[in-house]
Design a protein around this motif. Structure first.
Motif, mmCIF file in Angstrom:
data_model
loop_
_atom_site.group_PDB
_atom_site.id
_atom_site.type_symbol
_atom_site.label_atom_id
_atom_site.label_comp_id
_atom_site.label_asym_id
_atom_site.label_seq_id
_atom_site.Cartn_x
_atom_site.Cartn_y
_atom_site.Cartn_z
ATOM 1 N N ILE A 182 0.779 -1.172 0.114
ATOM 2 C CA ILE A 182 -0.025 0.019 0.145
ATOM 3 C C ILE A 182 0.832 1.338 0.162
ATOM 4 C CG2 ILE A 182 -1.644 1.316 1.354
ATOM 5 C CD1 ILE A 182 -2.863 -1.053 -0.096
ATOM 6 N N ALA A 183 1.994 1.227 0.824
ATOM 7 C CA ALA A 183 2.791 2.499 0.843
ATOM 8 C C ALA A 183 3.517 2.706 -0.524
ATOM 9 C CB ALA A 183 3.846 2.211 2.076
ATOM 10 N N GLU A 184 4.017 1.435 -1.006
ATOM 11 C CA GLU A 184 4.535 1.778 -2.292
ATOM 12 C C GLU A 184 3.616 2.252 -3.470
ATOM 13 O OE1 GLU A 184 7.078 -1.193 -5.332
ATOM 14 O OE2 GLU A 184 6.214 -1.989 -3.607
ATOM 15 N N LYS A 185 2.543 1.697 -3.480
ATOM 16 C CA LYS A 185 1.526 2.295 -4.367
ATOM 17 C C LYS A 185 1.332 3.696 -4.405
ATOM 18 C CE LYS A 185 -0.996 -2.331 -5.344
ATOM 19 N NZ LYS A 185 -0.656 -2.299 -6.877
ATOM 20 N N VAL A 186 1.074 4.278 -3.279
ATOM 21 C CA VAL A 186 0.571 5.462 -2.990
ATOM 22 C C VAL A 186 1.808 6.743 -2.952
ATOM 23 C CG1 VAL A 186 -1.615 4.814 -2.193
ATOM 24 C CG2 VAL A 186 0.506 5.429 -0.564
ATOM 25 N N GLY A 187 3.258 5.990 -3.006
ATOM 26 C CA GLY A 187 4.349 6.603 -3.146
ATOM 27 C C GLY A 187 4.847 7.214 -1.545
ATOM 28 N N ASP A 188 4.310 6.545 -0.486
ATOM 29 C CA ASP A 188 4.793 6.682 0.669
ATOM 30 C C ASP A 188 5.941 6.166 1.285
ATOM 31 O OD1 ASP A 188 2.690 8.705 0.927
ATOM 32 O OD2 ASP A 188 1.411 7.299 2.241
ATOM 33 N N GLN A 189 6.499 6.253 2.262
ATOM 34 C CA GLN A 189 7.749 5.610 2.589
ATOM 35 C C GLN A 189 7.210 4.787 3.787
ATOM 36 O OE1 GLN A 189 11.220 7.783 4.080
ATOM 37 N NE2 GLN A 189 12.230 6.567 4.887
ATOM 38 N N ALA A 190 7.573 3.539 3.799
ATOM 39 C CA ALA A 190 7.219 2.834 4.992
ATOM 40 C C ALA A 190 7.604 3.111 6.204
ATOM 41 C CB ALA A 190 7.633 1.133 4.469
ATOM 42 N N PRO A 191 6.921 2.909 7.250
ATOM 43 C CA PRO A 191 5.720 2.125 7.493
ATOM 44 C C PRO A 191 4.321 2.749 6.877
ATOM 45 C CG PRO A 191 6.342 2.946 9.590
ATOM 46 C CD PRO A 191 7.387 3.252 8.638
ATOM 47 N N ALA A 192 3.338 2.125 6.382
ATOM 48 C CA ALA A 192 2.193 3.050 5.976
ATOM 49 C C ALA A 192 1.641 3.299 7.158
ATOM 50 C CB ALA A 192 1.486 1.853 5.124
ATOM 51 N N THR A 193 0.742 4.574 6.893
ATOM 52 C CA THR A 193 -0.102 5.051 8.059
ATOM 53 C C THR A 193 -1.486 4.819 7.507
ATOM 54 O OG1 THR A 193 0.081 7.271 6.844
ATOM 55 C CG2 THR A 193 1.864 6.428 8.623
ATOM 56 N N ILE A 194 -2.371 5.326 8.235
ATOM 57 C CA ILE A 194 -3.902 5.477 7.856
ATOM 58 C C ILE A 194 -4.165 6.300 6.667
ATOM 59 C CG2 ILE A 194 -4.539 7.264 9.386
ATOM 60 C CD1 ILE A 194 -6.547 3.912 8.686
ATOM 61 N N HIS A 195 -3.074 7.402 6.531
ATOM 62 C CA HIS A 195 -3.345 8.289 5.521
ATOM 63 C C HIS A 195 -2.807 7.718 4.415
ATOM 64 C CE1 HIS A 195 -3.690 11.162 8.796
ATOM 65 N NE2 HIS A 195 -4.304 11.964 7.748
ATOM 66 N N SER A 196 -2.094 6.385 4.277
ATOM 67 C CA SER A 196 -1.619 5.849 3.094
ATOM 68 C C SER A 196 -2.713 5.199 2.431
ATOM 69 C CB SER A 196 -0.498 4.972 3.560
ATOM 70 O OG SER A 196 0.686 5.619 3.911
ATOM 71 N N TYR A 197 -3.526 4.630 3.527
ATOM 72 C CA TYR A 197 -5.036 3.944 2.967
ATOM 73 C C TYR A 197 -5.665 4.980 2.483
ATOM 74 C CZ TYR A 197 -2.930 -0.296 4.886
ATOM 75 O OH TYR A 197 -2.448 -1.442 4.999
ATOM 76 N N TYR A 198 -5.814 6.074 3.230
ATOM 77 C CA TYR A 198 -6.784 7.155 2.476
ATOM 78 C C TYR A 198 -6.638 7.341 1.012
ATOM 79 C CZ TYR A 198 -8.145 8.635 7.270
ATOM 80 O OH TYR A 198 -8.901 8.716 8.546
#
Length: 434
Positions: A182-198
């Motif tokens: 999920i983090a990779e798909k949205v361009g976020d650095q791991a660890p993913a956060t709830i905003h990554s899921y948003y």
């Protein structure tokens, strides 16, 4: 006079400990006072020894051997009284015997707490089950939702998240347990956060129109945790502890930690089935770790699968939401009916399965955890939790159910006691009056 003063103080402490003023307690003899402490510290294995104990122990020992379970805890409630609480096997590598007060991760059993919290907010008129969740007119107004790929996202309601009918499927895996992806798909650095899921749901199409189908969604329950925090003004965990658990004498439930090094003092260790593969650490370190020790983001799962508790405190929670007359429920009868409505795509809410005969079931499974609650129509409720997962995954619940059916069929008479109201009495000579 001094003895009377101390006796009065002890009684005040006991009755202030629990919100249930009608609890009965053992009479305090002269020159004694009651020790007031949490349920997990008061209840030990020997309190449940009775004529059928050898049979129960034999059946569970056989079950644990069959499925390779390191340890387990069982609590049985009859007519809202805790009649049996027993640990089996080992809590950790030091071979400490499981006690009723040991904490276990309970995976998706956490959804029951989330459902109760949502209904509590509904009763307080701070929330409506048919409120829209995402977008400028929804509960979660994050700017990420100002522009979404699929406008049907704006139609999702609180009830639909609770009933797993929000519109997401697991066709390509469970997003909640693929946080690195999920983090990779949205361009976020791991660890993913709830905003990554948003970001993830804002840029994806739904699999079906909300409310028309059901597909089990851990991610939907993660969002329910954010709804509870947004509406209550507290963290998800704090709201449940402060408004549901602690006022009712349930003082040792917590959101668990992802790593073994951060376990709670009385928490068990976790074991996976033989041959379980290592996975990349959820924080993006690149290390390969056990799923149960850094592989899953337990804190992020939170409202979907993050709680840790004992079987006895979990059983106590059920007595407050079961509609039985023995203990006054913390929810209205209409809310309990709403949670157990099994109309397709409308319910149940929090519970996994509910039947018209009054049988309700909640299961939980993840790496290192197997858990099940069953509230039956004959006044009996049981909670079974293990610190070991099976290769069968969530299907182990069927075998747990068969085990408990056999035990409950065989045991016709449970101990005539209520361990919820058991308090150890310690001698404490009081000073003589002047």
């Amino acid at each position: 006079m001094r003895y009377i003063k101390y006796l009065f103080i002890a009684m005040v402490l006991v009755f202030s400990y629990s919100s249930k003023s009608y609890h009965t307690h053992k009479q305090i003899p002269p020159y004694y006072q009651l020790e007031v402490q949490g349920l997990n510290k008061r209840i030990t294995n020997e309190l449940s020894d009775f004529s059928s104990s050898p049979y129960i122990e034999k059946q569970i020992a056989r079950f644990n051997r069959q499925w390779g379970l390191k340890g387990a805890s069982l609590a049985v409630v009859k007519d809202d009284k805790l009649v049996y609480a027993q640990g089996f096997g080992f809590a950790n590598d030091q071979n400490d015997v499981v006690q009723p007060g040991n904490l276990f991760r309970v995976a998706s059993v956490s959804k029951l707490l989330t459902g109760v919290a949502i209904m509590k907010l509904v009763e307080e008129k701070k929330l409506n089950l048919d409120q829209q969740v995402f977008g400028p007119t929804g509960i979660i107004k994050d700017t990420i939702f100002n522009k979404v790929r699929d406008k049907r996202l704006y139609k999702i309601t609180v009830r639909q998240l609770l009933a797993h009918s929000g519109g997401w499927s697991q066709r390509y895996g469970d997003p909640a347990f693929n946080s690195l992806t999920i983090a990779e798909k949205v361009g976020d650095q791991a660890p993913a956060t709830i905003h990554s899921y948003y970001k993830y749901i804002a840029t994806r199409r739904l699999s079906f129109y909300p409310g028309t189908q059901t597909s089990y969604s851990n991610m939907g329950y993660m969002f329910l945790g954010e709804i509870i925090a947004t509406v209550s003004g507290k963290t998800y965990e704090s709201f449940i502890q402060d408004n549901i658990l602690v006022p009712n004498g349930i003082v040792d439930m917590h959101i668990a930690n992802s790593y073994a090094a951060n376990r709670f003092e009385n928490e068990v260790s976790y074991y996976e089935s033989e041959g379980s593969a290592l996975v990349p650490e959820y924080n993006g370190s690149g290390k390969m770790v056990a799923k149960s020790n850094g592989g899953n983001p337990i804190e992020l799962l939170g409202a979907a699968g993050g709680w840790t508790c004992s079987a006895i405190e979990l059983a106590r929670l059920v007595t407050y939401i079961d509609g039985e007359p023995g203990v006054k429920d913390i929810l209205k009868a209409s809310s309990i009916a709403e949670m157990t409505d099994n109309t397709y795509a409308k319910g149940p809410l929090g519970w996994k399965t509910s039947f018209n005969n009054g049988t309700w079931i909640r299961t939980g499974s993840m790496a290192g955890t197997s858990a099940m609650i069953k509230r039956m129509d004959d006044g009996l409720t049981w909670v079974f939790i293990s610190n070991t997962s099976s290769w069968k995954g969530s299907l182990l619940a069927n075998d747990i159910n068969s085990l408990m059916y056999k035990i409950c069929y065989k045991v016709k008479e449970w101990p005539d006691q209520d361990l919820f109201n058991y308090y150890p009495i310690h001698t404490l000579p009081l000073a003589k009056a002047n």
